[in-house]
Each structure stands twice: as structure tokens, then as C-alpha cells.
Design a protein around this motif. Structure first.
Motif, mmCIF file in Angstrom:
data_model
loop_
_atom_site.group_PDB
_atom_site.id
_atom_site.type_symbol
_atom_site.label_atom_id
_atom_site.label_comp_id
_atom_site.label_asym_id
_atom_site.label_seq_id
_atom_site.Cartn_x
_atom_site.Cartn_y
_atom_site.Cartn_z
ATOM 1 N N ILE A 4 0.821 -1.203 0.000
ATOM 2 C CA ILE A 4 0.000 0.000 0.000
ATOM 3 C C ILE A 4 0.857 1.255 0.000
ATOM 4 C CG2 ILE A 4 -1.803 1.220 1.293
ATOM 5 C CD1 ILE A 4 -2.665 -1.517 2.366
ATOM 6 N N SER A 6 2.401 4.597 0.824
ATOM 7 C CA SER A 6 2.080 5.782 1.610
ATOM 8 C C SER A 6 0.582 5.938 1.894
ATOM 9 C CB SER A 6 2.583 7.032 0.884
ATOM 10 O OG SER A 6 1.959 7.157 -0.380
ATOM 11 N N LYS A 7 -0.256 5.075 1.360
ATOM 12 C CA LYS A 7 -1.690 5.197 1.591
ATOM 13 C C LYS A 7 -2.059 4.923 3.041
ATOM 14 C CE LYS A 7 -2.980 3.946 -3.138
ATOM 15 N NZ LYS A 7 -3.730 2.988 -3.982
ATOM 16 N N LYS A 8 -1.279 4.106 3.730
ATOM 17 C CA LYS A 8 -1.503 3.820 5.142
ATOM 18 C C LYS A 8 -0.210 4.038 5.910
ATOM 19 C CE LYS A 8 -5.035 0.176 4.808
ATOM 20 N NZ LYS A 8 -5.316 -1.238 5.177
#
Length: 390
Positions: A4, A6-8
Motif C-alpha cells: 500500500i 504511503s496510503k496507510k
């Protein structure tokens, strides 16, 4: 799972060996990753210390993302220390880039080593992250045996982390003995048991291997002196006098100590009554518990005891020695039976008591099962970890 990035926010666990290896520490980390991945708040990563990986090697696994990377360790050896310092700029540059790319906000070594000092220096850069180290027992003993110089490195590490986590209240006491100046940031978080473990019936081999026995006494643990399998083996003849058709089933990770256990079994002439299974993978464990009439933990030293939770969750009555871990799970003569460490006669007597009294056995197993399901879950463990960050 898909990476994922940098999305989380990322949570970086660190292990000194591959996560797939058989062992209790690995199981803790893998279960936390499983729940974390399911929860969805963090993206779980496991950094495996791999001497061959001069640059990070990324592999996507089912419930986590593996990163293999070499991190150098300072030590009292002058050559090693100088090498650590010479490699430090490159290591920090690599770690900093990795942390930004993966959006890692928590660094959490389990079975920590002095390679964790790389993250102490990383904190000098403008890149904030939470930093916890988690001890499980044997790792803390190694700290206690460290040289004077290495103890100074450990002191620096203990001052620099945000929290020091022990897997039991008893182990926390030993953490505080070693790091008295860090008492205000040391705590314990109990391990848990997985519903997947309870419900897993994918492996039917256990039934065919031990199901022909009229009764099964089960014990699980690495074949080593501290696990006390020799005590259980010595206790077995007195049990066989009353239950000659029963089998003692031992599961564990292979070590050289297994040779002495086999010699003891032969010396006591109980070869036909003992079955040994080496390096059984976690996904096959539950089937063995389901074949058991009683579970015995004969350990001399046990920081916690996930195996006791697993037996309790499946509804197997438990006899355990009074280790720091067992006494935090079992209340004697309420949801199990506790005996003194190295007490062969008492261990035999307690096993005989539960095998003879089916109603008492069911009473204890039901009470323990309820306690485990209500109080010892991986979701609760993860929640406690996340609270440290938040």
C-alpha cells in the motif's frame, strides 16, 4: 496482500530470522500482522535481518510485506564497532528512504538485538516515528549475559526507545531489573490465541497418527532443557501404571537436546508409549490439540505460554508447572492444575487426577476455555500496542 505504501501508516516489526521459521516469537509477530492486516489501520511490514541483503529486498506475503536487509551491529569488539560506524551513514540513508517510501510510523523489534541502535541514530534525523522493543524471555537472558561494553549499548537503547514491552508481568519484573532507569516506560502486553487456530481442521494427519491411541497426553515446546520434557517423561511411568494404553505426544522444534530425551525414553523402557513429532508447522498444530485428552506444560522457565492458551481455547484440560507465564493464565484448582517446577511425583499425581476424574477435567477445561476466549486474544494484544503509538 498488496503493498500500500504511503496510503496507510506502516508498522515495521523486526525479526533476527525469517518469519516462516518455527518458534514462539515468530508466531507472535505473524499473529499481530494477521490482525493488523485485517484491521486495516496499519500496513504491517516485517524487516528480516538478512546478511546477504546489502540493499532492501521486498517480498509481498499473505498478511504482511517482508523486507530483507542487512543491518550492522556495534559490539565490544573494536573491529565490529568501527565497521558499524563506517556503515552507519549508508544504513541511515537506506533506512530513512525506506521509512519515507513505506510511510512507516512505528518501529517494533521483537527479540531485539543491538542492531536496533541503527534506529536510535535514525531518530536524530527529522523523521518522527514511535519506537518500541518487545522482549519474550530468552532474548532478555542474552542481554543479562552481555559484556560490560555491550551493556552500555543496551543502556543507550533502553533510554532511546519510547516503550519496552514484556510478554508477561513476571518478565516485566526482569526487564525492570535490567533497565531500572526505564521503569516508567516499561509494561507488559499478554499474547493471545487465534480463532483461526481453534477452527483450523485443514490437517487431518494428527488423527491418523495418534488417533489409534486410547488416550493422548500432549506437550508442545522446543526440545530444550528449560521446556522440561525430561520431567514429563520421568513422570510418565506412574501415569502408565493407571493408564497403560495412553500415549505421550511431544511436539517441538528440533535441537540437539532431543537426543538426550530419546535416550531417557529408552532408559525408562517407555518407547512404545511416547510419540515425537519435530518441527510441526503452526497450521497443523490445532489438529494435535484436538486429539489430546490432557495438555501438560512441564517447563522450568516460561515467560508466558501461548501453548497453554491454545490448549485452553480448544477445551483441553491443563496441568502446568508454576512458571511466571503459567501462573498468569491458570488459577490452580479453578481452571487447571499447577505443580512445582521439577516435581515429578506431583506432576504424575495431577495428570492421574484429571484422567481419573472426567467431571473435574471438564470443569477445569470449560473454565479455562472461557477465560482464554474472553481475555487472551490477538485483537486485544494489538489494541494495546496501537494504544502505545496513539
Amino acid at each position: 496482500m498488496e503493498e500500500i505504501g504511503s496510503k496507510k501508516e506502516g508498522w515495521l516489526f523486526i525479526l533476527p530470522w525469517p518469519a516462516e521459521a518455527v518458534g514462539g516469537v515468530n508466531r507472535v509477530v505473524l499473529e499481530l500482522c494477521r490482525v493488523m492486516n485485517s484491521d486495516g489501520k496499519f500496513c504491517p511490514y516485517i524487516l528480516v535481518l538478512d546478511w546477504k541483503a546489502e540493499t532492501p529486498v521486498v517480498n509481498v506475503k499473505e498478511n504482511y510485506i517482508e523486507i530483507r536487509y542487512r543491518m550492522y551491529t556495534p559490539s565490544s569488539n573494536a573491529k565490529d564497532f568501527l565497521r558499524f560506524l563506517s556503515k552507519l551513514p549508508t544504513t541511515l540513508k537506506t533506512l530513512s528512504s525506506m521509512m519515507r517510501e513505506k510511510n512507516i510510523k512505528v518501529v517494533n523489534p521483537h527479540y531485539p538485538g543491538l542492531s536496533s541502535l541503527n534506529f536510535v541514530f535514525l531518530r536524530l534525523l527529522p523523521q518522527p516515528f514511535s519506537f518500541f522493543i518487545s522482549f519474550h524471555g530468552t532474548d532478555l537472558k542474552e542481554v543479562g549475559k552481555a559484556s560490560v561494553a555491550n551493556r552500555l549499548f543496551w543502556k543507550l537503547l533502553s533510554k532511546s526507545v519510547d516503550k519496552i514491552v514484556a510478554c508477561s508481568e513476571g518478565l516485566l519484573g526482569k526487564v525492570n531489573d535490567l533497565f531500572p532507569l526505564a521503569k516508567n516506560k516499561s509494561l507488559y502486553i499478554h499474547n493471545g490465541v487465534s480463532p483461526d487456530f481453534i477452527d483450523n481442521v485443514s490437517y487431518q494427519g494428527a488423527a491418523s497418527l495418534v488417533g489409534a491411541s486410547k488416550g493422548v497426553i500432549l506437550s508442545v515446546g522446543t526440545f530444550e532443557y528449560n521446556k522440561g520434557q525430561d520431567v514429563l517423561i520421568r513422570a510418565l511411568p506412574a501415569v502408565l501404571e493407571n493408564f497403560p494404553e495412553y500415549k505421550l505426544v511431544l511436539l517441538g522444534r528440533t535441537t540437539d537436546y532431543l537426543k538426550s530425551l530419546r535416550a531417557l525414553i529408552e532408559e525408562l523402557k517407555i518407547i512404545k508409549s511416547v510419540m515425537i513429532f519435530e518441527n510441526v508447522s503452526p497450521d497443523k498444530m490445532s489438529s494435535f490439540y484436538k486429539e489430546a485428552d490432557i495438555y501438560v506444560s512441564p517447563s522450568r522457565d516460561e515467560s508466558f505460554g501461548i501453548v497453554i492458551l491454545e490448549a485452553g481455547a480448544i477445551g483441553v484440560p491443563v496441568v502446568a508447572t508454576k512458571t511466571m507465564g503459567a501462573v498468569e493464565i491458570i488459577k490452580d484448582k479453578s481452571d487447571g492444575m499447577l505443580v512445582n517446577i521439577d516435581d515429578v511425583p506431583s506432576l504424575s499425581a495431577s495428570i492421574n487426577t484429571l484422567l481419573k476424574d472426567d467431571s473435574l477435567s471438564k470443569k477445569y477445561s470449560k473454565a479455562l476455555q472461557q477465560k482464554v476466549i474472553n481475555h487472551f486474544t490477538w485483537e486485544a494484544s494489538l489494541s494495546n500496542y496501537i494504544n502505545l503509538h496513539e
